[in-house]
Design a protein around this motif. Structure first.
Motif, PDB file in Angstrom:
ATOM      1  N   LEU A 206       1.517   7.560 -14.508  1.00 61.02           N
ATOM      2  CA  LEU A 206       0.599   8.678 -14.780  1.00 61.02           C
ATOM      3  C   LEU A 206       0.786   9.199 -16.198  1.00 61.02           C
ATOM      4  N   GLU A 207       2.036   9.262 -16.621  1.00 59.95           N
ATOM      5  CA  GLU A 207       2.322   9.712 -17.992  1.00 59.95           C
ATOM      6  C   GLU A 207       1.641   8.793 -19.015  1.00 59.95           C
ATOM      7  N   GLU A 208       1.698   7.493 -18.754  1.00 60.15           N
ATOM      8  CA  GLU A 208       1.057   6.525 -19.648  1.00 60.15           C
ATOM      9  C   GLU A 208      -0.467   6.719 -19.651  1.00 60.15           C
ATOM     10  N   ILE A 209      -1.043   6.911 -18.475  1.00 60.66           N
ATOM     11  CA  ILE A 209      -2.500   7.083 -18.355  1.00 60.66           C
ATOM     12  C   ILE A 209      -2.953   8.363 -19.067  1.00 60.66           C
ATOM     13  N   MET A 210      -2.180   9.431 -18.917  1.00 62.11           N
ATOM     14  CA  MET A 210      -2.579  10.728 -19.480  1.00 62.11           C
ATOM     15  C   MET A 210      -2.228  10.855 -20.953  1.00 62.11           C
TER      16      MET A 210
ATOM     17  N   VAL B  27     -11.495   6.862 -17.001  1.00 63.29           N
ATOM     18  CA  VAL B  27     -10.733   5.644 -16.728  1.00 63.29           C
ATOM     19  C   VAL B  27     -10.936   5.191 -15.282  1.00 63.29           C
ATOM     20  N   LEU B  28     -10.841   3.884 -15.099  1.00 62.60           N
ATOM     21  CA  LEU B  28     -10.923   3.256 -13.779  1.00 62.60           C
ATOM     22  C   LEU B  28      -9.533   2.764 -13.403  1.00 62.60           C
ATOM     23  N   ILE B  29      -9.068   3.184 -12.240  1.00 62.15           N
ATOM     24  CA  ILE B  29      -7.738   2.798 -11.764  1.00 62.15           C
ATOM     25  C   ILE B  29      -7.897   2.045 -10.448  1.00 62.15           C
ATOM     26  N   CYS B  30      -7.365   0.834 -10.378  1.00 65.67           N
ATOM     27  CA  CYS B  30      -7.410   0.081  -9.122  1.00 65.67           C
ATOM     28  C   CYS B  30      -5.991  -0.131  -8.615  1.00 65.67           C
ATOM     29  N   MET B  31      -5.741   0.324  -7.396  1.00 63.33           N
ATOM     30  CA  MET B  31      -4.390   0.253  -6.848  1.00 63.33           C
ATOM     31  C   MET B  31      -4.429  -0.097  -5.359  1.00 63.33           C
ATOM     32  N   HIS B  32      -3.528   0.454  -4.568  1.00 64.69           N
ATOM     33  CA  HIS B  32      -3.302   0.005  -3.192  1.00 64.69           C
ATOM     34  C   HIS B  32      -3.272   1.192  -2.237  1.00 64.69           C
TER      35      HIS B  32
ATOM     36  N   GLN C  49      -2.130  -3.336 -17.261  1.00 66.48           N
ATOM     37  CA  GLN C  49      -1.439  -3.404 -15.977  1.00 66.48           C
ATOM     38  C   GLN C  49      -0.214  -2.494 -16.013  1.00 66.48           C
ATOM     39  N   LEU C  50      -0.036  -1.729 -14.950  1.00 62.63           N
ATOM     40  CA  LEU C  50       1.121  -0.836 -14.848  1.00 62.63           C
ATOM     41  C   LEU C  50       1.840  -1.100 -13.529  1.00 62.63           C
ATOM     42  N   SER C  51       3.122  -1.453 -13.617  1.00 63.55           N
ATOM     43  CA  SER C  51       3.889  -1.730 -12.398  1.00 63.55           C
ATOM     44  C   SER C  51       4.020  -0.478 -11.533  1.00 63.55           C
ATOM     45  N   GLY C  52       3.909   0.685 -12.158  1.00 62.11           N
ATOM     46  CA  GLY C  52       3.978   1.940 -11.407  1.00 62.11           C
ATOM     47  C   GLY C  52       2.847   2.105 -10.409  1.00 62.11           C
ATOM     48  N   LEU C  53       1.756   1.339 -10.583  1.00 62.44           N
ATOM     49  CA  LEU C  53       0.620   1.412  -9.665  1.00 62.44           C
ATOM     50  C   LEU C  53       0.712   0.385  -8.534  1.00 62.44           C
ATOM     51  N   ASP C  54       1.784  -0.431  -8.544  1.00 64.28           N
ATOM     52  CA  ASP C  54       1.958  -1.438  -7.490  1.00 64.28           C
ATOM     53  C   ASP C  54       2.056  -0.772  -6.117  1.00 64.28           C
ATOM     54  N   GLU C  55       1.743  -1.575  -5.088  1.00 64.65           N
ATOM     55  CA  GLU C  55       1.880  -1.081  -3.720  1.00 64.65           C
ATOM     56  C   GLU C  55       3.355  -0.816  -3.405  1.00 64.65           C
TER      57      GLU C  55
END
Length: 207
Positions: A136-140, A148-153, A78-84
């Motif tokens: 994004l830095e964490e993902i990359m 990778v699968l990313i689910c966001m808002h 979970q990454l808070s950076g992907l929050d709505e």
């Protein structure tokens, strides 16, 4: 940097989505029955993709959308950076003429390049993108994760796609979305390229 493929989806439907009520970062809502079916339809269509990792926001509607993938044993973070985006005092409120007018005014400000404008107690597009850059830095930062699968808002996704494509945030409305819309994005080692744009073909699996 290493090549990578990102499957970026919006979460499934919630009752607030259905009612046209703004959710935002402060509303930690559950999927409704339609939303759960949308998540299942996406799983049926993409369960054979060899995902190395799942990234979601910290809000449970994203977790619930990709729950079948999580249950299959794929590592999940979970990454808070992907929050709505936080919509402040308008979160959870029914749309009225007053709120509609306020939204229209703020959206126009964003189109005009006033990207520090925000709702009371909410976040501006620039503030959201600042935390998205960290995500994004964490993902990359994991070359071993090729797919990778990313689910966001919805709104966050529009800003994130601007970030990936190195476009100004004034272009955010060029990325339409529905619940469980897919944007498949390839990173060739230098740049991101959208391969699949606003794809909802998986919804044909809906019962």
């Amino acid at each position: 940097m290493t090549k990578k493929t990102l499957y970026i989806i919006r979460h499934g439907e919630t009752d607030l989505n259905k009612a046209g009520i703004v959710q935002g970062r402060g509303m930690n809502t559950d999927l409704n029955e339609t939303g759960r079916k949308q998540g299942e339809a996406f799983y049926k269509a993409y369960k054979n993709i060899p995902f190395d990792k799942i990234y979601t926001s910290e809000l449970k509607r994203t977790h619930q959308t990709v729950q079948h993938f999580i249950d299959s044993g794929i590592p999940w973070q979970q990454l808070s950076g992907l929050d709505e985006m936080a919509w402040g005092k308008y979160e959870g409120k029914a749309v009225s003429e007053e709120t509609r007018g306020r939204f229209k005014k703020i959206m126009q400000s964003w189109k005009d390049g006033e990207l520090d404008v925000r709702f009371e107690d909410g976040e501006s597009p620039n503030e959201v993108q600042t935390r998205q850059k960290v995500a994004l830095e964490e993902i990359m930062d994991h070359p071993e994760e090729k797919t990778v699968l990313i689910c966001m808002h919805g709104r966050a996704m529009r800003l994130f796609l601007c970030l990936l494509n190195e476009l100004p945030l004034t272009e955010m409305d060029n990325y339409p979305h529905r619940n469980t819309t897919l944007y498949k994005v390839n990173f060739d080692g230098e740049k991101f390229h959208i391969e699949d744009f606003n794809n909802t073909d998986h919804l044909k699996y809906l019962l």
